[in-house]
Design an enzyme around this catalytic site. Sequence first.
Site, PDB file in Angstrom:
ATOM      1  N   GLU A  51       0.829  -1.206   0.000  1.00  0.00           N
ATOM      2  CA  GLU A  51       0.000   0.000   0.000  1.00  0.00           C
ATOM      3  C   GLU A  51       0.869   1.264   0.000  1.00  0.00           C
ATOM      4  O   GLU A  51       1.794   1.380   0.809  1.00  0.00           O
ATOM      5  CB  GLU A  51      -0.889  -0.029   1.248  1.00  0.00           C
ATOM      6  N   LYS A 124     -10.129   2.213  -2.012  1.00  0.00           N
ATOM      7  CA  LYS A 124     -10.281   1.645  -0.661  1.00  0.00           C
ATOM      8  C   LYS A 124     -11.639   2.016  -0.061  1.00  0.00           C
ATOM      9  O   LYS A 124     -11.952   3.202   0.093  1.00  0.00           O
ATOM     10  CB  LYS A 124      -9.151   2.179   0.220  1.00  0.00           C
ATOM     11  N   CYS A 161      -5.632  -3.003   2.773  1.00  0.00           N
ATOM     12  CA  CYS A 161      -5.333  -2.888   4.197  1.00  0.00           C
ATOM     13  C   CYS A 161      -6.557  -3.000   5.118  1.00  0.00           C
ATOM     14  O   CYS A 161      -7.005  -4.097   5.366  1.00  0.00           O
ATOM     15  CB  CYS A 161      -4.560  -1.597   4.466  1.00  0.00           C
TER      16      CYS A 161
END
Lengths: 307, 307
Positions: A51, A124, A161
Amino acid sequence: MNWKMGEAGQESVIGLVQMNCGAAPERNLAAAVERIAEAAGRGAQIVCLPELFRSHYFCQEENVDWFDLAETIPGATVETLSRAAKRHGVVIVGSVFERRCAGVYHNSAVVMNVDGDLLGIYRKMHVPDDPLYYEKFYFTPGDLGFRVFATPFGRIAPLICWDQWYPEAARLAVLAGAEILAYPTAIGWRPGEKREYGKRQHDAWRTTQRSHAIANGVFVAAINRTGLEKPLEDSPGRPADYEGIEFWGRSFVCGPQGETVAEAGAEPGVILAGCNLGDIDRTRRNWPFLRDRRIDAYADLVKRVID
Amino acid sequence: MNWKMGEAGQESVIGLVQMNCGAAPERNLAAAVERIAEAAGRGAQIVCLPELFRSHYFCQEENVDWFDLAETIPGATVETLSRAAKRHGVVIVGSVFERRCAGVYHNSAVVMNVDGDLLGIYRKMHVPDDPLYYEKFYFTPGDLGFRVFATPFGRIAPLICWDQWYPEAARLAVLAGAEILAYPTAIGWRPGEKREYGKRQHDAWRTTQRSHAIANGVFVAAINRTGLEKPLEDSPGRPADYEGIEFWGRSFVCGPQGETVAEAGAEPGVILAGCNLGDIDRTRRNWPFLRDRRIDAYADLVKRVID
């Protein structure tokens, strides 16, 4: 439980690039390109980066200057990754701090195909905000939903994540056809609490992602950065008492029964995982969890709390 | 990750009764009552029994005669558990093969309060059907949804065995307020495949349930039967080549970060787990996963497949 082996399916080799990320974006990007070449040279067909690999983890503080790190998509990083994908004939799952317009930024993943084409982006969806992970300050939550991209080496759903902690994200990606969930990640310990809580934190992180593989009969790849990162010396917003984050590395790939295929330690480098995509079908025949979902009883999953 | 300890909360002691279950229902029920007394004597406040503990695991074969084992709720088993709960002042999570009417049977859990009252029932929502686990023949899938029962020792959601593999079930129970997910279970190895696949099967089972604890910040208890069970000699439907199921025991309780609180081996007996329910709030403050669920993007979870 019953268990029978079927025929072999397609073998896809996933390369995970576990990196230290420093303060100089161009140096990080160049290092990533070198690691992509190394992974491809060793046989990787899908290469995954951590990331926000192009920069230090700037979310340790809230500082408007770091918006300077953002790029458009397409933009310089995507073009660089595109050239690397085409040169080596690999699929790349990359990560970009995306500037969409003034005031709207995303934490995005990009998937580059073997011909260098940008297959698409994922923004995300679950954005954290914790001490030292001030992501809600920088990133607008994604508005593209959960996405799956067909590549010559399997159907890949990039997730990022914090998405790791949400079984909903994994399930939706799999229902949409994903064979490989790829999680570019930046997670680590606060040095002061590593001794007491570090083992449990890492174990929870690993366990949760292995459970997505098991519940869904799918491959899961987690690609983390590694090494200690303190806020930069010249950052105007830098509090004096920050101890930084020790990113714990330990990138891994697990198979559809949660079995570890490959797992790194804390050191930077490339690890390779040979994934027989036929294991997905074999596993789901014997562990037919998807057959028995009670879709008539799941409507309340769209509620915050049932109160 | 950040981590801070808060104040201590309520300590609840859960007792898990891991049993061998033989062919004589009254003997199994009497053994359960003895184990409840033992657990209570050692300090348990909530006592959990394995799935269908009153009989051998008859689902190894499809035989209409086994419907004779079913009981109404309330019925003899509920009355027996009610008396035990009242006598010892404990909450009991029990399991009943429920006869609802001619032709409609359920695999049900019952929760008895400390005064002996039946707080309510839960009917297994996810019903498996695999070789040696022919449950779809016997059990109509539950129609009560996922339920939470408030007791003096915490809010308990009973779920049953195959439900273990569904993050949707755990999430819905937690959104409805559950502090403890209790899974009465009957899971084991086929002796012929234990050597090759046994470790992975047990690890997947344990990992999946620990992940529900982590994703939801909740306690999880799994209560399994133990020991080898072959189909009965006098069963008319008994195939000659059955090797039976070796139920693997290994009942456990884990806390809201997935940490093991107590775990049994393969032997029958009672294990106790002290659960500080304040850990739920402490964990969720530091791992605020419930805060960031993207309920605007989860609607497709009610689809079978997104195609």
